[in-house]
Write an enzyme that holds these catalytic residues in place. Sequence first.
Site, short mmCIF file in Angstrom:
data_model
loop_
_atom_site.label_atom_id
_atom_site.label_comp_id
_atom_site.label_asym_id
_atom_site.label_seq_id
_atom_site.Cartn_x
_atom_site.Cartn_y
_atom_site.Cartn_z
N ARG A 54 32.54 24.12 58.64
CA ARG A 54 32.55 24.26 60.08
C ARG A 54 33.40 25.41 60.61
O ARG A 54 32.90 26.27 61.30
CB ARG A 54 33.03 22.94 60.72
N HIS A 100 21.15 22.22 61.94
CA HIS A 100 22.50 21.94 62.46
C HIS A 100 22.44 20.75 63.41
O HIS A 100 22.31 20.93 64.62
CB HIS A 100 23.03 23.19 63.18
N TYR A 144 17.74 30.11 80.72
CA TYR A 144 17.57 31.37 81.45
C TYR A 144 17.64 32.60 80.54
O TYR A 144 16.97 33.59 80.78
CB TYR A 144 18.63 31.51 82.54
#
Length: 290
Positions: A54, A100, A144
């Site tokens: 991680r 993931h 967006y």
Amino acid sequence: MTTDSLDLFADQPPTPPAPPDDAGAEAGDDGTLALDRYAERAYLAYAMSVVKSRALPQVEDGLKPVQRRILYAMSEMRLSSSAKHVKSARVVGDVIGKYHPHGDSSVYDAMVRVAQDFSLRYPLVDGQGNFGSRDGDSAAAMRYTECRLTPIAELLLAEIDRGTVDFIPNYDGAFEEPQLMPARLPFVLLNGASGIAVGMATEIPPHNMREVAEATCHLIRHPDAGLDDILAMLPAPDFPGGGQLISSPEAIRDAYASGRGSLRLRARWRIEELARAQWRVIVEELPHGV
């Protein structure tokens, strides 16, 4: 350049580790295991899971697992530097579903960082839309913005399908993902890295590509080259956005030699003369992270 820390840099806590296989070797006659021995082993397994899976990058390709999965998913979606941009939400969904299994914000935040030219010396994602600013503005929502790979990201991904790296099963065994990227240059030095794990942390500064390539070639030809030989070609870090490094050469050398140290940067500025004896200060470059 590392500093010790006990903070946890993670979006979700990892799955608690199973008891060690050799736990029975230290168990008592009744099959019990002392709590302090179990806690020590379990915490070590937990810490190593955070470090490797991680928070900290691999030296070979300079990527954390979530970054590697984002780039590989984009490669599989044929989002090369010459392809059309696609919605970031589409990429995030593909990464979560295949590689993931964490929150969408953790994946999108990682994608935003590797797309910011003020965060990375050589951005790996070509973002279209509002990907934030160095003034602290956050990126627009992933519905967006749009993205595709940058040309330099192809240095990380080139020849990935030619047996250059090992592949491992994904979290549910339905797909495979690369264990490393076949990076042609040491990206851990090009873009640097920042991360906090359990009991350790890293803060690697970015460097100039030409200098890193020259030093790499020199080390290939002269494996026994010393630190001073490398510093002649790679004298200091090179941060995105410019800024002036004012640390002494001795301090920089000590940091490279020990892996620990600090660097001092300052802005570049000039005074611009105006009419009627007025003037103003023009700041042309800011220190990294300011």
